[in-house]
Design a protein around this motif. Structure first.
Motif, PDB file in Angstrom:
ATOM      1  N   LEU A  91       0.859  -1.180   0.000  1.00  0.00           N
ATOM      2  CA  LEU A  91       0.000   0.000   0.000  1.00  0.00           C
ATOM      3  C   LEU A  91       0.895   1.230   0.000  1.00  0.00           C
ATOM      4  O   LEU A  91       2.017   1.197   0.533  1.00  0.00           O
ATOM      5  N   ARG A  92       0.381   2.308  -0.548  1.00  0.00           N
ATOM      6  CA  ARG A  92       1.088   3.591  -0.495  1.00  0.00           C
ATOM      7  C   ARG A  92       0.181   4.611   0.164  1.00  0.00           C
ATOM      8  O   ARG A  92      -0.889   4.941  -0.355  1.00  0.00           O
ATOM      9  N   LEU A  93       0.609   5.092   1.303  1.00  0.00           N
ATOM     10  CA  LEU A  93      -0.134   6.115   2.021  1.00  0.00           C
ATOM     11  C   LEU A  93       0.345   7.497   1.595  1.00  0.00           C
ATOM     12  O   LEU A  93       1.542   7.702   1.352  1.00  0.00           O
ATOM     13  N   SER A  94      -0.596   8.422   1.533  1.00  0.00           N
ATOM     14  CA  SER A  94      -0.279   9.811   1.219  1.00  0.00           C
ATOM     15  C   SER A  94      -0.806  10.702   2.319  1.00  0.00           C
ATOM     16  O   SER A  94      -1.811  10.391   2.963  1.00  0.00           O
ATOM     17  N   CYS A  95      -0.147  11.808   2.515  1.00  0.00           N
ATOM     18  CA  CYS A  95      -0.596  12.811   3.483  1.00  0.00           C
ATOM     19  C   CYS A  95      -0.335  14.179   2.872  1.00  0.00           C
ATOM     20  O   CYS A  95       0.811  14.522   2.576  1.00  0.00           O
ATOM     21  N   GLU A  96      -1.402  14.932   2.681  1.00  0.00           N
ATOM     22  CA  GLU A  96      -1.289  16.257   2.081  1.00  0.00           C
ATOM     23  C   GLU A  96      -1.581  17.330   3.104  1.00  0.00           C
ATOM     24  O   GLU A  96      -2.563  17.248   3.855  1.00  0.00           O
ATOM     25  N   ALA A  97      -0.741  18.335   3.130  1.00  0.00           N
ATOM     26  CA  ALA A  97      -0.908  19.459   4.040  1.00  0.00           C
ATOM     27  C   ALA A  97      -1.603  20.613   3.342  1.00  0.00           C
ATOM     28  O   ALA A  97      -1.401  20.849   2.150  1.00  0.00           O
ATOM     29  N   SER A  98      -2.410  21.331   4.100  1.00  0.00           N
ATOM     30  CA  SER A  98      -3.052  22.534   3.600  1.00  0.00           C
ATOM     31  C   SER A  98      -3.012  23.584   4.698  1.00  0.00           C
ATOM     32  O   SER A  98      -2.680  23.303   5.845  1.00  0.00           O
ATOM     33  N   GLY A  99      -3.378  24.803   4.320  1.00  0.00           N
ATOM     34  CA  GLY A  99      -3.329  25.903   5.275  1.00  0.00           C
ATOM     35  C   GLY A  99      -2.041  26.693   5.098  1.00  0.00           C
ATOM     36  O   GLY A  99      -1.708  27.072   3.982  1.00  0.00           O
ATOM     37  N   ARG A 100      -1.334  26.912   6.174  1.00  0.00           N
ATOM     38  CA  ARG A 100      -0.097  27.698   6.115  1.00  0.00           C
ATOM     39  C   ARG A 100       1.062  26.803   5.706  1.00  0.00           C
ATOM     40  O   ARG A 100       1.844  26.336   6.519  1.00  0.00           O
ATOM     41  N   THR A 101       1.162  26.567   4.399  1.00  0.00           N
ATOM     42  CA  THR A 101       2.138  25.605   3.883  1.00  0.00           C
ATOM     43  C   THR A 101       3.330  26.255   3.190  1.00  0.00           C
ATOM     44  O   THR A 101       4.126  25.572   2.568  1.00  0.00           O
ATOM     45  N   ALA A 102       3.455  27.576   3.291  1.00  0.00           N
ATOM     46  CA  ALA A 102       4.566  28.251   2.608  1.00  0.00           C
ATOM     47  C   ALA A 102       5.917  27.745   3.093  1.00  0.00           C
ATOM     48  O   ALA A 102       6.897  27.759   2.356  1.00  0.00           O
ATOM     49  N   THR A 103       5.951  27.293   4.354  1.00  0.00           N
ATOM     50  CA  THR A 103       7.207  26.795   4.912  1.00  0.00           C
ATOM     51  C   THR A 103       7.202  25.282   5.060  1.00  0.00           C
ATOM     52  O   THR A 103       7.934  24.724   5.872  1.00  0.00           O
ATOM     53  N   PHE A 104       6.380  24.598   4.261  1.00  0.00           N
ATOM     54  CA  PHE A 104       6.283  23.138   4.363  1.00  0.00           C
ATOM     55  C   PHE A 104       7.646  22.493   4.195  1.00  0.00           C
ATOM     56  O   PHE A 104       7.945  21.491   4.825  1.00  0.00           O
ATOM     57  N   PHE A 105       8.502  23.092   3.357  1.00  0.00           N
ATOM     58  CA  PHE A 105       9.815  22.514   3.088  1.00  0.00           C
ATOM     59  C   PHE A 105      10.658  22.409   4.357  1.00  0.00           C
ATOM     60  O   PHE A 105      11.586  21.614   4.430  1.00  0.00           O
ATOM     61  N   SER A 106      10.348  23.209   5.358  1.00  0.00           N
ATOM     62  CA  SER A 106      11.144  23.225   6.581  1.00  0.00           C
ATOM     63  C   SER A 106      10.607  22.293   7.659  1.00  0.00           C
ATOM     64  O   SER A 106      11.200  22.164   8.735  1.00  0.00           O
ATOM     65  N   TYR A 107       9.504  21.614   7.358  1.00  0.00           N
ATOM     66  CA  TYR A 107       8.871  20.767   8.361  1.00  0.00           C
ATOM     67  C   TYR A 107       9.524  19.390   8.472  1.00  0.00           C
ATOM     68  O   TYR A 107       9.945  18.799   7.478  1.00  0.00           O
ATOM     69  N   ARG A 108       9.580  18.916   9.663  1.00  0.00           N
ATOM     70  CA  ARG A 108       9.895  17.514   9.973  1.00  0.00           C
ATOM     71  C   ARG A 108       8.575  16.768   9.865  1.00  0.00           C
ATOM     72  O   ARG A 108       7.571  17.193  10.427  1.00  0.00           O
ATOM     73  N   LEU A 109       8.577  15.650   9.132  1.00  0.00           N
ATOM     74  CA  LEU A 109       7.347  14.905   8.872  1.00  0.00           C
ATOM     75  C   LEU A 109       7.472  13.477   9.363  1.00  0.00           C
ATOM     76  O   LEU A 109       8.542  12.867   9.234  1.00  0.00           O
TER      77      LEU A 109
END
Length: 121
Positions: A18-36
């Motif tokens: 299976l392949r799980l996906s998780c999409e972020a929305s809202g204040r995502t301008a700094t998504f690149f800096s997030y630990r996931l």
């Protein structure tokens, strides 16, 4: 605020994928800096981490998924993925994604609602 929505869960036979996906929305301008991270929860048990990926691509895997699961991210799509291969019945759980960009706290602030993964024997 950041909202996380998981998808891709379902019922699969042992040995399947299976392949799980998780999409972020809202204040995502700094998504690149997030630990996931991807976690899983079984009723009556503590939530446990499955895998995580840092802002620069560093990866961590729990011992019980090493060699079977792969975490990846696509910052352009504000998304994180979990490719799960060679699934086992004991992988059955609700899988949740999480995100955080604090550097002084190892925890996760934002959480999705989860997606159910059921592996039949």
């Amino acid at each position: 605020q950041v909202q996380l929505v998981e998808s891709g869960g379902g019922l699969v036979q042992a040995g399947g994928s299976l392949r799980l996906s998780c999409e972020a929305s809202g204040r995502t301008a700094t998504f690149f800096s997030y630990r996931l991270g991807w976690f899983r929860q079984v009723p009556g048990k503590e939530r446990e981490i499955v895998a995580s990926i840092s802002w620069n691509g560093g990866r961590y895997y729990a011992d019980f998924v090493k060699g079977r699961f792969t975490i990846s991210r696509d910052n352009a799509k504000n998304s994180v993925y979990l490719q799960m291969n060679s699934l086992k019945p004991e992988d059955t759980a609700i899988y949740l994604c999480a995100a955080d960009r604090r550097t002084n706290d190892p925890g996760y602030f934002y959480w999705g609602q989860g997606t159910q993964v059921t592996v039949s024997s």
